[in-house]
Design a protein around this motif. Structure first.
Motif, short mmCIF file in Angstrom:
data_model
loop_
_atom_site.label_atom_id
_atom_site.label_comp_id
_atom_site.label_asym_id
_atom_site.label_seq_id
_atom_site.Cartn_x
_atom_site.Cartn_y
_atom_site.Cartn_z
N GLY A 1 0.82 -1.20 0.00
CA GLY A 1 0.00 0.00 0.00
C GLY A 1 0.84 1.24 0.00
N ALA A 2 0.40 2.29 0.71
CA ALA A 2 1.06 3.60 0.70
C ALA A 2 1.76 3.86 2.01
N PHE A 3 2.91 4.56 1.90
CA PHE A 3 3.68 4.97 3.06
C PHE A 3 3.89 6.47 3.00
N GLY A 4 4.01 7.09 4.16
CA GLY A 4 4.17 8.53 4.20
C GLY A 4 5.55 8.98 3.76
N THR A 5 6.59 8.28 4.27
CA THR A 5 7.95 8.70 3.99
C THR A 5 8.84 7.48 3.78
N TRP A 6 10.09 7.73 3.36
CA TRP A 6 11.06 6.65 3.24
C TRP A 6 11.30 6.01 4.61
N ASP A 7 11.33 6.82 5.66
CA ASP A 7 11.55 6.27 7.00
C ASP A 7 10.46 5.28 7.40
N ALA A 8 9.24 5.57 6.98
CA ALA A 8 8.13 4.67 7.31
C ALA A 8 8.32 3.31 6.67
N VAL A 9 8.85 3.31 5.45
CA VAL A 9 9.10 2.03 4.78
C VAL A 9 10.19 1.26 5.51
N GLU A 10 11.22 1.98 5.90
CA GLU A 10 12.34 1.32 6.59
C GLU A 10 11.92 0.73 7.94
N ALA A 11 10.82 1.21 8.51
CA ALA A 11 10.34 0.71 9.81
C ALA A 11 9.24 -0.34 9.65
N ALA A 12 8.98 -0.75 8.41
CA ALA A 12 7.86 -1.66 8.17
C ALA A 12 8.32 -3.01 7.67
N VAL A 13 7.51 -4.03 7.98
CA VAL A 13 7.66 -5.35 7.39
C VAL A 13 6.53 -5.49 6.38
N VAL A 14 6.90 -5.59 5.12
CA VAL A 14 5.90 -5.64 4.06
C VAL A 14 5.68 -7.08 3.64
N SER A 15 4.44 -7.44 3.41
CA SER A 15 4.09 -8.84 3.14
C SER A 15 4.79 -9.36 1.89
N ALA A 16 4.97 -10.64 1.83
CA ALA A 16 5.66 -11.29 0.72
C ALA A 16 4.95 -11.08 -0.59
N GLY A 17 3.65 -10.96 -0.57
CA GLY A 17 2.90 -10.82 -1.81
C GLY A 17 2.92 -9.42 -2.41
N SER A 18 3.48 -8.46 -1.70
CA SER A 18 3.50 -7.08 -2.19
C SER A 18 4.73 -6.86 -3.07
N GLN A 19 4.48 -6.50 -4.32
CA GLN A 19 5.56 -6.26 -5.27
C GLN A 19 5.85 -4.78 -5.48
N SER A 20 4.95 -3.89 -5.08
CA SER A 20 5.18 -2.44 -5.24
C SER A 20 4.51 -1.69 -4.11
N ILE A 21 5.08 -0.57 -3.78
CA ILE A 21 4.51 0.31 -2.76
C ILE A 21 4.59 1.76 -3.24
N THR A 22 3.82 2.64 -2.65
CA THR A 22 3.87 4.07 -2.95
C THR A 22 4.37 4.81 -1.73
N VAL A 23 5.35 5.74 -1.94
CA VAL A 23 5.87 6.56 -0.85
C VAL A 23 5.53 8.01 -1.20
N ASN A 24 4.80 8.66 -0.31
CA ASN A 24 4.26 9.98 -0.63
C ASN A 24 5.29 11.10 -0.60
N ALA A 25 6.37 10.96 0.19
CA ALA A 25 7.38 12.02 0.28
C ALA A 25 8.68 11.41 0.74
N PHE A 26 9.76 12.07 0.42
CA PHE A 26 11.06 11.59 0.87
C PHE A 26 11.15 11.65 2.39
N SER A 27 10.70 12.75 2.98
CA SER A 27 10.71 12.89 4.44
C SER A 27 9.53 13.77 4.84
N ALA A 28 9.37 13.92 6.15
CA ALA A 28 8.25 14.70 6.65
C ALA A 28 8.41 16.18 6.33
N THR A 29 9.63 16.61 6.01
CA THR A 29 9.87 18.05 5.79
C THR A 29 9.93 18.42 4.32
#
Length: 778
Positions: A46-74
């Motif tokens: 699914g969607a993540f707010g920032t790159w940091d959010a992706v780095e703090a997540a475990v994404v399911s094996a079936g997910s081949q793509s994700i959306t990141v809304n911004a590089f950082s909160a700022t």
């Protein structure tokens, strides 16, 4: 829901992350139990707010793509798509989530969990740029290019102002595509004039960029040209560079520069408020710059570089990388303190359809250029330097051939030098400066104003000018301070000049030709005796000139053509029309133009024939010098001698009044006599316009003949007068076709007098003869 136990988690604190994921791969369904205090999330894509959010997540094996809304909160939000990959990407556009899944659903502690940015285009925001005209975005810009190279994407520059301090990108055999999407890349105050350097790719395309060098108020003083840095630098691309519709302002040196790149094309690029060039190509063949506009900013302490700059590389007579087949066309230069276009060591150049206005130096300049060069449809106005300049300072004299057509130049003035250390007395205000050999100029119009239309400071040969005009100069229109040979002017107008139209100062013209030209209102001096006082000065030694079918329209009498008395050559002066204001000398020539009544030796005689002398001669008949007698006036007609056939026609004479030409009076002089009712006029005074037509009875070029009927007395002799006859002169005797010579002709050379001709029989005895004889000095 009944509780479910997880025996594998009884010692959860001792289980490694990778082991945990291997035991419990994340899937859809109820949340799994995790050890207390573990803040990591387990999601199904699914969607993540920032790159940091992706780095703090475990994404399911079936997910081949994700959306990141911004590089950082700022940073500004610019969503980016990432795809799961089999190993860590080699570019900066990468994130690693906590899971260790591979795209096939398996796990790999070493390579799992990696995500790569994807898409056909990525932009600066997606890699962390702020675009706020305050933050240094150099690293983000660099990372965006590297990420785009890694996935084969285009780089986009969205709305915003991105500060850069020489972001360096090595493409390493990959293509680069960079599109402006409403944003501006800008130099940092106090930073490098280089915004970005792209190196080592295959093809490069930059399109629609806005470039701000940010050097408006920080330029150091500089009074010399340089080949400095550029805002956008593109080095060592192996296939092609395409620059489209880019705009630049306030660049310190160059807006865009390529080095060691062939097949460079700039189309639709613009530059404004700059101190150097729009586009520079060093060491690249087949470059085209077209549909361009350059508007500079004048500065008295820094006068800039060349707007378009083409050069071999290194800049020397033996470059490693050539600059061949450069084409500059369809452009406009305005308000520039230096040169429009510069070709250094270039081979085969084209410069067409260009307008240059308000330049402090040259419109176009060649230095050490070779090959074939074409200039067409160029207009240059308000210039403070050498509009067309063939220089040799960097490499040496240019060689090859130039074809220059449809050129207009006007308004030369010191006022447009913009603080440059120049002056009008050093040959700086010139239209064509030092044209090279083997050049052709046609359909040109040069208004010199404070300067000189054309100057030859170097030895030149084989140059032709046709169907053009040199005019309105405060100096010589065309002048040479070095020897010229085989220079031809055909159907060229010289008008309104404060000094000579065409002159050689301390030099010589060998083989100069003036044919079908018109000289009007050009400074000349009655009775003049120097090149400065002539309409045309043909040099000091060995001119070998051809001046024919021209019109010399003189507002007053004076020197039309000047040949120095030390000249040893001759030429042809024929079928020219002289319009003279008052009685006086229409043409003044040196001692060897026409030596007395002789054409002299083969090496120094000039053939003068078929000219007309037209003017309002004062025919004061009836009273000559206060006394009575026959009314006449002596008219100077160069080349006239006793063997010439001449006629005179007068306009608007009173009734019963006519004029006749008396016998030849002296070298270059005819006497016009006024008659009334068939007798010399008395007590009548008038001024009328008289035209004198000269028809020389000569046979062949550089041959002067005399026609004499031998006497019918026994000696049968006659003397042909050639007062300059030398012992070394040769002559030829010919019978007239219509004659009736029964015997033979003998001639005797008399030094200082001419040739004695005798008719003899076959035994050499003088006989009576009534035939016409030609004597030719050969």
């Amino acid at each position: 829901m009944a509780s479910k136990t997880y025996p594998q988690l009884q010692a959860a604190t001792e289980i490694a992350d990778t082991d945990l994921l291997a035991i419990y791969p994340i899937s859809t369904g109820p949340l799994k139990k995790v050890p207390a205090g573990d803040v990591r999330s387990y999601v199904g894509g699914g969607a993540f707010g920032t790159w940091d959010a992706v780095e703090a997540a475990v994404v399911s094996a079936g997910s081949q793509s994700i959306t990141v809304n911004a590089f950082s909160a700022t940073t500004d939000k610019s969503p980016a798509t990432f795809v799961r990959v089999t190993s860590e990407p080699t570019h900066p556009g990468k994130i690693r989530s906590l899971d260790r899944f591979l795209p096939d659903g398996s796990t790999s502690p070493a390579n799992g969990g990696w995500w790569s940015i994807s898409g056909e285009e990525i932009n600066f925001y997606q890699l962390g740029a702020m675009g706020d005209d305050a933050t240094d975005d150099t690293v983000a810009i660099q990372n965006t290019f590297l990420a785009a190279l890694g996935i084969g994407a285009t780089v986009g520059m969205p709305a915003g102002t991105f500060l850069s301090n020489n972001a360096a990108v090595t493409a390493t055999g990959l293509p680069v595509r960079w599109f402006g999407r409403g944003g501006t890349i800008k130099g940092m105050a106090g930073g490098s004039p280089i915004l970005i350097t792209l190196t080592g790719g295959t093809t490069c395309e930059i399109n629609g960029l806005s470039i701000d060098g940010n050097y408006l108020n920080t330029l150091p003083g500089n009074t010399s040209l340089n080949f400095g840095d550029a805002a956008i630098q593109i080095y060592d691309f192996t296939e092609s560079v395409l620059s489209l519709n880019n705009s630049a302002v306030r660049t310190k040196y160059h807006a865009i520069k390529t080095l060691r790149c062939d097949n460079v094309t700039s189309r639709g690029d613009r530059v404004k408020d700059f101190y150097a060039s729009l586009f520079t190509v060093y060491g690249g063949d087949n470059c085209v710059v077209e549909d361009w506009y350059a508007e500079g900013m004048l500065n008295t302490t820094y006068y800039g570089n060349h707007i378009i700059n083409m050069a071999c590389w290194p800049i020397s007579a033996t470059p490693t990388n050539t600059n061949k087949n450069a084409v500059i066309r369809n452009g406009q230069i305005y308000n520039c303190a230096n040169t429009g276009a510069q070709f250094t060591g270039s081979e085969n150049t084209t410069f067409t359809n260009v307008v240059a206005d308000l330049l402090g130096w040259c419109t176009v300049k060649w230095d050490g250029a070779t090959g074939v060069h074409t200039v067409d449809q160029v207009k240059s106005t308000r210039n403070g330097g050498r509009m067309f300049y063939w220089d040799g300072a960097a490499i040496g004299e240019s060689t090859g051939s130039w074809v220059i057509t449809n050129v207009q130049m006007s308004d030369f003035s010191v006022a447009y030098q913009f603080g440059r250390p120049l002056d009008s007395g050093a040959g700086n205000l010139v239209g064509f400066y030092n044209p090279p050999e083997n050049s052709l100029f046609s359909s040109f119009d040069v208004t010199a104003d404070e300067g000189t239309a054309m100057l030859f400071p170097g030895v030149r040969a084989n140059i032709s000018f046709t169907d053009g005009r040199f005019r309105d100069g405060d100096n010589y229109l065309v002048t040479a301070t070095a020897d010229l040979s085989n220079i031809t002017f055909t159907n060229v107008t010289f008008e309104n000049s404060a000094k000579s139209a065409l002159t050689a100062l301390g030099a010589r013209y060998t083989g100069i030709t003036l044919r079908g030209c018109h000289f009007t209102n050009v400074s000349h001096t009655p009775g003049g005796s120097s090149p400065d006082q002539a309409m045309v000065a043909v040099g000091d030694t060995n001119p070998l000139f051809v001046i024919e079918d021209n019109v010399f329209d003189m507002s007053s009498t004076g020197v039309t053509v000047y040949q120095s008395s030390v000249s040893t050559g001759g030429g042809i002066y024929a079928n020219n029309r002289h319009v003279i204001g008052i009685v006086g000398e229409a043409v003044r020539v040196g001692a060897n133009w026409h030596a007395s009544t002789s054409y002299g030796r083969t090496t120094d005689r000039t053939r003068v024939e078929g000219n007309t002398y037209e003017g309002s001669f004062a025919l004061n008949w009836g009273n000559v010098a206060g006394g009575g007698g026959t009314a006449f006036v002596d008219v100077t007609c160069p080349g006239i001698n006793q063997y010439d056939k001449v006629t005179a026609v007068a306009d608007s004479l009173p009734a019963n009044v006519s004029i006749t030409l008396a016998a030849y009076q002296a070298a270059n002089t005819l006497r016009i006599t006024v008659v009334n009712a068939g007798v010399p006029a008395v007590d009548v005074a008038s001024t009328t316009r008289v035209r004198v037509f000269q028809q020389v009875a000569s046979r062949g070029p550089h041959v002067k003949g005399g026609v004499v009927t031998l006497g019918s007395v026994g000696t049968g002799g006659a003397t042909f007068s050639f007062p300059a006859m030398l012992a070394s002169d040769r002559f030829r005797l010919n019978r007239d076709v219509a004659g009736g010579t029964r015997g033979y002709l003998q001639g005797t050379r008399v030094v200082g007098t001419g040739v004695n001709v005798l008719a003899t029989d076959s035994a050499g005895v003088a006989v009576a003869e009534t035939s016409t004889v030609w004597v030719e000095i050969v």
